[in-house]
Design a protein around this motif. Structure first.
Motif, mmCIF file in Angstrom:
data_model
loop_
_atom_site.group_PDB
_atom_site.id
_atom_site.type_symbol
_atom_site.label_atom_id
_atom_site.label_comp_id
_atom_site.label_asym_id
_atom_site.label_seq_id
_atom_site.Cartn_x
_atom_site.Cartn_y
_atom_site.Cartn_z
ATOM 1 N N ARG A 180 0.752 -1.194 0.214
ATOM 2 C CA ARG A 180 0.532 0.085 -0.365
ATOM 3 C C ARG A 180 0.988 1.225 0.053
ATOM 4 N NH1 ARG A 180 -4.241 -0.714 4.403
ATOM 5 N NH2 ARG A 180 -5.228 -2.303 2.567
ATOM 6 N N VAL A 181 1.099 2.057 -0.949
ATOM 7 C CA VAL A 181 1.908 3.234 -1.701
ATOM 8 C C VAL A 181 0.849 4.613 -0.838
ATOM 9 C CG1 VAL A 181 2.908 4.719 -2.712
ATOM 10 C CG2 VAL A 181 3.271 2.182 -3.026
ATOM 11 N N CYS A 182 0.703 5.791 -0.333
ATOM 12 C CA CYS A 182 0.298 6.747 -0.221
ATOM 13 C C CYS A 182 1.322 8.283 -0.511
ATOM 14 C CB CYS A 182 0.014 7.030 1.831
ATOM 15 S SG CYS A 182 -1.167 5.833 2.123
ATOM 16 N N ASN A 183 1.204 8.730 -1.094
ATOM 17 C CA ASN A 183 1.289 9.870 -1.812
ATOM 18 C C ASN A 183 1.062 11.418 -0.956
ATOM 19 O OD1 ASN A 183 2.683 12.221 -2.942
ATOM 20 N ND2 ASN A 183 1.775 11.772 -5.109
ATOM 21 N N ALA A 184 1.701 11.114 0.457
ATOM 22 C CA ALA A 184 1.420 12.607 1.226
ATOM 23 C C ALA A 184 2.407 13.813 0.273
ATOM 24 C CB ALA A 184 2.324 12.323 2.652
ATOM 25 N N TYR A 185 2.723 14.457 -0.287
ATOM 26 C CA TYR A 185 4.338 14.558 -1.121
ATOM 27 C C TYR A 185 3.019 15.994 -1.702
ATOM 28 C CZ TYR A 185 7.620 16.854 -3.219
ATOM 29 O OH TYR A 185 9.253 17.881 -3.735
ATOM 30 N N ALA A 186 3.345 17.465 -1.147
ATOM 31 C CA ALA A 186 1.925 18.082 -2.013
ATOM 32 C C ALA A 186 2.512 18.410 -3.574
ATOM 33 C CB ALA A 186 1.995 19.649 -1.485
ATOM 34 N N ALA A 187 2.304 18.183 -4.131
ATOM 35 C CA ALA A 187 2.873 19.177 -5.798
ATOM 36 C C ALA A 187 1.638 18.233 -7.001
ATOM 37 C CB ALA A 187 4.069 17.661 -5.603
ATOM 38 N N ASP A 188 1.527 18.958 -7.479
ATOM 39 C CA ASP A 188 0.866 19.187 -8.952
ATOM 40 C C ASP A 188 1.419 18.313 -9.901
ATOM 41 O OD1 ASP A 188 -0.386 21.621 -8.243
ATOM 42 O OD2 ASP A 188 0.775 22.443 -9.881
ATOM 43 N N LYS A 189 2.450 17.286 -10.254
ATOM 44 C CA LYS A 189 1.907 16.189 -10.417
ATOM 45 C C LYS A 189 2.613 14.540 -9.627
ATOM 46 C CE LYS A 189 5.497 17.679 -14.288
ATOM 47 N NZ LYS A 189 7.097 17.300 -15.138
ATOM 48 N N PRO A 190 2.018 13.729 -10.132
ATOM 49 C CA PRO A 190 1.610 12.593 -9.594
ATOM 50 C C PRO A 190 2.525 11.923 -9.810
ATOM 51 C CG PRO A 190 0.454 12.425 -10.925
ATOM 52 C CD PRO A 190 0.959 14.008 -11.560
ATOM 53 N N PHE A 191 2.905 10.670 -8.738
ATOM 54 C CA PHE A 191 4.100 9.872 -8.932
ATOM 55 C C PHE A 191 4.158 8.779 -10.183
ATOM 56 C CE2 PHE A 191 5.464 12.419 -4.725
ATOM 57 C CZ PHE A 191 6.867 12.073 -5.741
ATOM 58 N N ASP A 192 4.641 8.503 -10.359
ATOM 59 C CA ASP A 192 4.764 6.622 -11.216
ATOM 60 C C ASP A 192 6.092 5.871 -10.000
ATOM 61 O OD1 ASP A 192 3.072 6.281 -13.359
ATOM 62 O OD2 ASP A 192 3.960 8.118 -14.388
ATOM 63 N N ILE A 193 5.786 4.314 -10.022
ATOM 64 C CA ILE A 193 6.461 3.882 -9.222
ATOM 65 C C ILE A 193 6.718 2.961 -9.769
ATOM 66 C CG2 ILE A 193 6.629 2.890 -7.400
ATOM 67 C CD1 ILE A 193 3.996 4.219 -5.807
ATOM 68 N N PHE A 194 8.025 2.140 -10.191
ATOM 69 C CA PHE A 194 8.517 1.588 -11.102
ATOM 70 C C PHE A 194 9.418 0.659 -9.931
ATOM 71 C CE2 PHE A 194 7.681 4.874 -13.740
ATOM 72 C CZ PHE A 194 7.616 4.770 -14.976
ATOM 73 N N LEU B 213 -0.109 8.288 -9.352
ATOM 74 C CA LEU B 213 -0.621 8.193 -8.176
ATOM 75 C C LEU B 213 -0.455 9.703 -7.758
ATOM 76 C CD1 LEU B 213 -1.440 6.330 -5.102
ATOM 77 C CD2 LEU B 213 0.310 6.763 -4.598
ATOM 78 N N PRO B 214 -1.736 10.408 -7.306
ATOM 79 C CA PRO B 214 -1.600 11.766 -7.604
ATOM 80 C C PRO B 214 -1.639 12.387 -6.093
ATOM 81 C CG PRO B 214 -3.677 10.622 -7.848
ATOM 82 C CD PRO B 214 -2.881 9.640 -7.358
ATOM 83 N N TYR B 215 -1.058 13.126 -4.664
ATOM 84 C CA TYR B 215 -0.706 13.974 -3.727
ATOM 85 C C TYR B 215 -2.950 13.448 -3.384
ATOM 86 C CZ TYR B 215 -0.722 17.366 0.028
ATOM 87 O OH TYR B 215 -0.957 17.555 1.331
ATOM 88 N N LYS B 216 -2.719 12.783 -2.063
ATOM 89 C CA LYS B 216 -3.479 12.766 -0.688
ATOM 90 C C LYS B 216 -4.477 11.141 -1.769
ATOM 91 C CE LYS B 216 -4.828 17.756 0.885
ATOM 92 N NZ LYS B 216 -5.622 18.657 1.191
ATOM 93 N N GLU B 217 -2.971 10.527 -2.012
ATOM 94 C CA GLU B 217 -4.263 9.107 -2.531
ATOM 95 C C GLU B 217 -3.844 8.436 -1.854
ATOM 96 O OE1 GLU B 217 -4.888 6.927 -6.576
ATOM 97 O OE2 GLU B 217 -5.954 8.928 -6.336
ATOM 98 N N CYS B 218 -4.269 7.243 -1.207
ATOM 99 C CA CYS B 218 -3.225 5.811 -1.106
ATOM 100 C C CYS B 218 -4.332 4.813 -2.163
ATOM 101 C CB CYS B 218 -3.916 5.396 0.195
ATOM 102 S SG CYS B 218 -2.733 6.147 1.382
ATOM 103 N N ARG B 219 -2.987 3.342 -2.808
ATOM 104 C CA ARG B 219 -3.665 2.555 -3.310
ATOM 105 C C ARG B 219 -2.463 1.266 -3.200
ATOM 106 N NH1 ARG B 219 -2.682 4.755 -9.381
ATOM 107 N NH2 ARG B 219 -4.020 6.511 -8.463
ATOM 108 N N ASP B 220 -3.516 0.301 -3.317
ATOM 109 C CA ASP B 220 -2.688 -0.935 -3.034
ATOM 110 C C ASP B 220 -2.051 -1.484 -4.402
ATOM 111 O OD1 ASP B 220 -3.226 -0.947 -0.334
ATOM 112 O OD2 ASP B 220 -5.297 -2.293 -0.606
ATOM 113 N N PHE B 221 -0.901 -2.137 -4.140
ATOM 114 C CA PHE B 221 -0.211 -2.609 -5.349
ATOM 115 C C PHE B 221 -0.104 -4.073 -5.285
ATOM 116 C CE2 PHE B 221 0.285 1.443 -5.735
ATOM 117 C CZ PHE B 221 0.424 2.536 -6.368
#
Length: 174
Positions: free
Chosen positions: A42-56, A69-77
């Protein structure tokens, strides 16, 4: 307001979620028995930025698929993980940071990873991680990633409407 990443794990398996499997071999009595452990990332993005993160994971495995994954979102992978794996975080074409998996639990678990801004003066990222045990009971992780001067408090509240009773408790985390 003080920024907190709050993640609740109500059960080790959630409806529709996919799981990660890890294997551990144990010898005993002249035979080899394979134990299979279920891990969920489970990854959560708590980095306040306009660009979302891709995870490789590695050079080609885009864990986030087509949706960063955008700011203020958590997702299971659902990606198989091994000790020593590296998760690369990118915002567009820019590399943001890398999280290395030092160890995996020898039990069923939810692996939580939070990405956040290291300090207010730079764009550097940092990571916090937590492992939710497979207890079958609700669990809560409060991860304080705020780096400013403001102070706040976290309060957990239980409202029993049928009895007209409210119970609250301040959570101390500093």
């Amino acid at each position: 307001l003080r920024a907190l990443a709050v993640v609740a794990s109500l059960a080790a398996t959630a409806e529709g979620s996919q799981v990660l499997a890890a294997h551990r071999m144990v010898r005993g009595g002249g035979f080899v028995k394979s134990f299979e452990f279920t891990h969920k990332l489970r990854v959560c993005n708590a980095y306040a930025a306009d660009k979302p993160f891709d995870i490789f994971q590695g050079d080609k495995n885009r864990v986030t698929g087509d949706v960063p994954l955008p700011y203020k979102e958590c997702r299971d992978f659902s990606t198989p993980l091994q000790t020593g794996d590296r998760l690369e975080f990118k915002a567009g074409d820019a590399a943001a940071g890398t999280f290395a998996i030092a160890d995996l639990p020898s039990s069923d678990a939810i692996l939580l990873l939070v990405i956040y801004q290291h300090d207010p003066e730079t764009a550097s990222v940092s990571f916090k991680s937590h492992v939710f045990a497979n207890t079958g009971t609700p669990q809560l992780a409060i991860i304080d990633v705020y780096k400013g001067k403001e102070r706040a408090k976290a309060v957990i509240v239980d409202i029993a409407a049928s009895r007209n009773v409210t119970v609250s408790e301040e959570l101390r985390f500093d």
